[in-house]
Each structure stands twice: as structure tokens, then as C-alpha cells.
Write a protein that holds these residues in place. Structure first.
Motif, PDB file in Angstrom:
ATOM      1  N   ALA A 197       0.641  -1.198   0.122  1.00 31.03           N
ATOM      2  CA  ALA A 197      -0.013  -0.130  -0.118  1.00 31.03           C
ATOM      3  C   ALA A 197       0.781   1.447  -0.008  1.00 31.03           C
ATOM      4  N   ARG A 198       0.305   2.302  -0.667  1.00 34.64           N
ATOM      5  CA  ARG A 198       1.164   3.437  -0.604  1.00 34.64           C
ATOM      6  C   ARG A 198       0.123   4.800  -0.372  1.00 34.64           C
ATOM      7  N   GLY A 199       0.601   5.732   0.394  1.00 34.14           N
ATOM      8  CA  GLY A 199      -0.230   6.881   0.923  1.00 34.14           C
ATOM      9  C   GLY A 199       0.011   7.830  -0.239  1.00 34.14           C
ATOM     10  N   PHE A 200      -0.971   8.865  -0.388  1.00 31.92           N
ATOM     11  CA  PHE A 200      -0.916  10.042  -1.414  1.00 31.92           C
ATOM     12  C   PHE A 200      -1.367  11.253  -0.606  1.00 31.92           C
ATOM     13  N   PRO A 201      -0.740  12.423  -0.292  1.00 31.66           N
ATOM     14  CA  PRO A 201      -1.197  13.568   0.241  1.00 31.66           C
ATOM     15  C   PRO A 201      -2.276  14.233  -0.481  1.00 31.66           C
ATOM     16  N   PRO A 202      -2.783  15.004   0.255  1.00 32.24           N
ATOM     17  CA  PRO A 202      -4.286  15.554  -0.245  1.00 32.24           C
ATOM     18  C   PRO A 202      -3.625  16.719  -1.303  1.00 32.24           C
ATOM     19  N   GLY A 203      -4.467  17.027  -2.191  1.00 31.29           N
ATOM     20  CA  GLY A 203      -4.217  18.008  -3.326  1.00 31.29           C
ATOM     21  C   GLY A 203      -4.347  19.385  -2.641  1.00 31.29           C
ATOM     22  N   PRO A 204      -3.911  20.428  -3.614  1.00 37.25           N
ATOM     23  CA  PRO A 204      -4.131  21.770  -2.998  1.00 37.25           C
ATOM     24  C   PRO A 204      -5.249  22.255  -2.260  1.00 37.25           C
ATOM     25  N   GLY A 205      -5.214  22.597  -1.112  1.00 32.59           N
ATOM     26  CA  GLY A 205      -6.529  22.940  -0.451  1.00 32.59           C
ATOM     27  C   GLY A 205      -7.313  21.825   0.186  1.00 32.59           C
ATOM     28  N   GLY A 206      -6.579  20.448   0.210  1.00 35.81           N
ATOM     29  CA  GLY A 206      -7.545  19.531   0.421  1.00 35.81           C
ATOM     30  C   GLY A 206      -7.122  18.904   2.109  1.00 35.81           C
ATOM     31  N   PHE A 207      -7.868  18.333   2.489  1.00 34.74           N
ATOM     32  CA  PHE A 207      -7.715  17.917   4.055  1.00 34.74           C
ATOM     33  C   PHE A 207      -7.383  16.563   4.151  1.00 34.74           C
ATOM     34  N   THR A 208      -7.741  15.404   3.148  1.00 31.61           N
ATOM     35  CA  THR A 208      -7.582  14.144   3.207  1.00 31.61           C
ATOM     36  C   THR A 208      -6.791  13.808   2.074  1.00 31.61           C
ATOM     37  N   GLY A 209      -5.969  12.707   2.432  1.00 27.93           N
ATOM     38  CA  GLY A 209      -5.194  11.937   1.092  1.00 27.93           C
ATOM     39  C   GLY A 209      -5.881  10.785   0.807  1.00 27.93           C
ATOM     40  N   LEU A 210      -5.212  10.130   0.157  1.00 31.63           N
ATOM     41  CA  LEU A 210      -5.516   8.719  -0.410  1.00 31.63           C
ATOM     42  C   LEU A 210      -4.564   7.515   0.021  1.00 31.63           C
ATOM     43  N   VAL A 211      -5.078   6.475  -0.023  1.00 30.19           N
ATOM     44  CA  VAL A 211      -4.330   5.383   0.344  1.00 30.19           C
ATOM     45  C   VAL A 211      -4.607   4.442  -0.940  1.00 30.19           C
ATOM     46  N   ALA A 212      -3.728   3.800  -1.536  1.00 30.28           N
ATOM     47  CA  ALA A 212      -3.766   2.589  -2.645  1.00 30.28           C
ATOM     48  C   ALA A 212      -3.157   1.688  -2.332  1.00 30.28           C
ATOM     49  N   VAL A 213      -3.790   0.467  -2.663  1.00 30.76           N
ATOM     50  CA  VAL A 213      -3.442  -0.951  -2.279  1.00 30.76           C
ATOM     51  C   VAL A 213      -3.387  -1.613  -3.526  1.00 30.76           C
ATOM     52  N   ARG A 214      -2.311  -2.276  -4.054  1.00 37.69           N
ATOM     53  CA  ARG A 214      -2.072  -3.061  -5.280  1.00 37.69           C
ATOM     54  C   ARG A 214      -2.244  -4.557  -5.035  1.00 37.69           C
ATOM     55  N   ARG A 215      -2.964  -5.140  -5.822  1.00 39.80           N
ATOM     56  CA  ARG A 215      -3.170  -6.580  -5.848  1.00 39.80           C
ATOM     57  C   ARG A 215      -3.274  -7.086  -7.227  1.00 39.80           C
ATOM     58  N   GLY A 216      -1.990  -7.281  -7.616  1.00 42.25           N
ATOM     59  CA  GLY A 216      -1.708  -7.707  -8.931  1.00 42.25           C
ATOM     60  C   GLY A 216      -1.597  -6.588  -9.991  1.00 42.25           C
ATOM     61  N   ASP A 217      -2.581  -6.704 -10.880  1.00 40.28           N
ATOM     62  CA  ASP A 217      -2.950  -5.666 -11.772  1.00 40.28           C
ATOM     63  C   ASP A 217      -4.046  -4.790 -11.322  1.00 40.28           C
ATOM     64  N   ALA A 218      -4.695  -4.989 -10.031  1.00 43.22           N
ATOM     65  CA  ALA A 218      -5.886  -4.349  -9.577  1.00 43.22           C
ATOM     66  C   ALA A 218      -5.143  -3.193  -8.604  1.00 43.22           C
ATOM     67  N   VAL A 219      -5.864  -2.308  -8.672  1.00 42.65           N
ATOM     68  CA  VAL A 219      -5.629  -1.232  -7.462  1.00 42.65           C
ATOM     69  C   VAL A 219      -6.875  -0.829  -6.613  1.00 42.65           C
ATOM     70  N   HIS A 220      -6.863  -0.776  -5.539  1.00 48.44           N
ATOM     71  CA  HIS A 220      -8.045  -0.343  -4.664  1.00 48.44           C
ATOM     72  C   HIS A 220      -7.470   1.046  -3.982  1.00 48.44           C
ATOM     73  N   VAL A 221      -8.256   2.154  -4.271  1.00 44.82           N
ATOM     74  CA  VAL A 221      -8.143   3.321  -3.513  1.00 44.82           C
ATOM     75  C   VAL A 221      -9.220   3.657  -2.738  1.00 44.82           C
ATOM     76  N   TYR A 222      -8.841   4.377  -1.287  1.00 43.51           N
ATOM     77  CA  TYR A 222      -9.744   4.952  -0.488  1.00 43.51           C
ATOM     78  C   TYR A 222      -9.071   6.118  -0.066  1.00 43.51           C
ATOM     79  N   VAL A 223     -10.179   6.859   0.414  1.00 45.29           N
ATOM     80  CA  VAL A 223      -9.930   8.105   1.223  1.00 45.29           C
ATOM     81  C   VAL A 223      -9.229   7.706   2.569  1.00 45.29           C
ATOM     82  N   ASN A 224      -8.024   8.227   2.735  1.00 44.19           N
ATOM     83  CA  ASN A 224      -7.245   7.990   4.027  1.00 44.19           C
ATOM     84  C   ASN A 224      -7.758   8.577   5.279  1.00 44.19           C
ATOM     85  N   SER A 225      -8.893   8.162   5.554  1.00 49.79           N
ATOM     86  CA  SER A 225      -9.723   8.717   6.751  1.00 49.79           C
ATOM     87  C   SER A 225     -10.413   7.353   7.683  1.00 49.79           C
ATOM     88  N   CYS A 226     -10.117   7.194   8.762  1.00 52.84           N
ATOM     89  CA  CYS A 226     -10.950   6.204   9.462  1.00 52.84           C
ATOM     90  C   CYS A 226     -12.432   6.664   9.630  1.00 52.84           C
TER      91      CYS A 226
END
Length: 115
Positions: free
Chosen positions: A18-47
């Protein structure tokens, strides 16, 4: 919603990691992406429990066996495939999924994802 934001290249996320990505300009929450083979699942990085980022150290999102995303604040565990919380104080809730597409090796998400 158009997928216009290039998050990264597929090879930038190692398979099973998995890898985290910071929020864009003016954003509050970043993203987390998890790779499984050729698939990637992306979620807002907020519990969903209290709205804090899942990781306490950069890119430390997964449990030991790499089966679940984990909120390090209180141990909630989320399925990688759909973000559903299987254990912890927010059991039954889910991470906010982000639409994702792989095109020519690029991982694309909506421009406003994680803002």
C-alpha cells in the motif's frame, strides 16, 4: 465523474503493498492505494471511526500478513477489496472508496478525490 487525476504509475506501488498520497491543494484528506496484481484499490485515508489518517508512519497501512488495512490509532481492520471494517470500534462501517482506472500503466482517480 471523470478520472482525470494521475495518482501514480502502477509500478510505483509494489504488488501486495500500500502507498499513501497526500491531499491535493486545499485538501484535508489524502488517499491510500493498495495493489493486488494488476488491480488497485483506492480509499480516502480517513478512518470512519474518528476521521484521522489510518497510518502513523508513512505507507504503513497493512497488517503483518498484508490482508487488511489497519488504523494504527485503534486497530480497526478493513478488507482491501472493499474497505469494509471487519474488526474494531467502527466494525460494519467502510472506508470511502475512490473510483480508479488503470490506463497505459497510469493509476487514475477523480480530480477531487481526497479533497
Amino acid at each position: 465523474m471523470s478520472l482525470t487525476r494521475r495518482l501514480c504509475r502502477l509500478e510505483d506501488i509494489r504488488d501486495g503493498e500500500a502507498r499513501g498520497f497526500p491531499p491535493g491543494p486545499g485538501g484535508f484528506t489524502g488517499l491510500v492505494a493498495v495493489r493486488r496484481g494488476d488491480a488497485v484499490h483506492v480509499y480516502v485515508n480517513s478512518c470512519p471511526h474518528i476521521g484521522i489518517p489510518l497510518e502513523s508512519l508513512p505507507d504503513r497501512f497493512l497488517d503483518g500478513p498484508r490482508r487488511h488495512l489497519v488504523c494504527t490509532a485503534h486497530g480497526a481492520r478493513f478488507r482491501v477489496e472493499d474497505g469494509f471494517c471487519v474488526a474494531g470500534p467502527c466494525a460494519g462501517d467502510s472506508l470511502e472508496a475512490v473510483e480508479v482506472r488503470i490506463e497505459d500503466g497510469a493509476v487514475l482517480v477523480p480530480e477531487d478525490a481526497g479533497l
